[in-house]
Write a protein that holds these residues in place. Sequence first.
Motif, PDB file in Angstrom:
ATOM      1  N   TYR A  33       0.828  -1.201   0.000  1.00 46.76           N
ATOM      2  CA  TYR A  33       0.000   0.000   0.000  1.00 46.76           C
ATOM      3  C   TYR A  33       0.872   1.265   0.000  1.00 46.76           C
ATOM      4  N   GLY A  37       1.246   3.767  -3.100  1.00 47.41           N
ATOM      5  CA  GLY A  37       0.820   5.139  -2.805  1.00 47.41           C
ATOM      6  C   GLY A  37       1.821   6.171  -3.268  1.00 47.41           C
ATOM      7  N   LYS A  38       3.100   5.821  -3.294  1.00 46.68           N
ATOM      8  CA  LYS A  38       4.130   6.739  -3.778  1.00 46.68           C
ATOM      9  C   LYS A  38       3.989   7.005  -5.270  1.00 46.68           C
ATOM     10  N   GLN A  39       3.226   6.138  -5.959  1.00 42.17           N
ATOM     11  CA  GLN A  39       2.977   6.304  -7.399  1.00 42.17           C
ATOM     12  C   GLN A  39       1.522   6.710  -7.653  1.00 42.17           C
ATOM     13  N   ASP A  40       0.866   7.254  -6.621  1.00 41.79           N
ATOM     14  CA  ASP A  40      -0.539   7.674  -6.697  1.00 41.79           C
ATOM     15  C   ASP A  40      -1.488   6.529  -7.056  1.00 41.79           C
ATOM     16  N   ILE A  41      -1.178   5.333  -6.606  1.00 47.49           N
ATOM     17  CA  ILE A  41      -2.026   4.161  -6.810  1.00 47.49           C
ATOM     18  C   ILE A  41      -2.634   3.795  -5.463  1.00 47.49           C
ATOM     19  N   LYS A  42      -3.923   3.487  -5.474  1.00 48.65           N
ATOM     20  CA  LYS A  42      -4.602   3.062  -4.254  1.00 48.65           C
ATOM     21  C   LYS A  42      -4.986   1.589  -4.400  1.00 48.65           C
ATOM     22  N   TYR A  70      -2.437  -3.195 -11.911  1.00 46.37           N
ATOM     23  CA  TYR A  70      -1.312  -2.262 -12.016  1.00 46.37           C
ATOM     24  C   TYR A  70       0.042  -2.963 -11.895  1.00 46.37           C
ATOM     25  N   GLU A  85      -6.122  -1.997  -8.486  1.00 43.81           N
ATOM     26  CA  GLU A  85      -6.612  -0.778  -7.863  1.00 43.81           C
ATOM     27  C   GLU A  85      -8.016  -0.508  -8.385  1.00 43.81           C
ATOM     28  N   ARG A  87     -10.726   1.890  -9.842  1.00 34.12           N
ATOM     29  CA  ARG A  87     -10.708   3.110 -10.647  1.00 34.12           C
ATOM     30  C   ARG A  87     -12.014   3.850 -10.481  1.00 34.12           C
TER      31      ARG A  87
END
Length: 94
Positions: A33, A37-42, A70, A85, A87
Amino acid sequence: MYGEITLIEPINDEKVEEITVYAEVYSVTQSEYVAAGKQDIKPAYKFEIWQFEYDGQTDIKYNGKRLTVYRTYPKEDGRIELYTEERGGKRWQT
């Protein structure tokens, strides 16, 4: 936990190919997580299926939610992990 997922590959704007398979369903780990999150992925879920069932599909339907793959991780035992993730902005039509 086991669940049924639908692997989806868009063919064109109006048609998609869908394949339903059984998968082991996992929550993502805290480290996954944070890294995502550092790549704007949830991250939503991690699914584990047999590698021969997966052919690079980009979308998954699970429990009525549209998920996007992803990241993948092939394992030595013949299975593959699919990290997904959720969308926003797109709803599945039934």
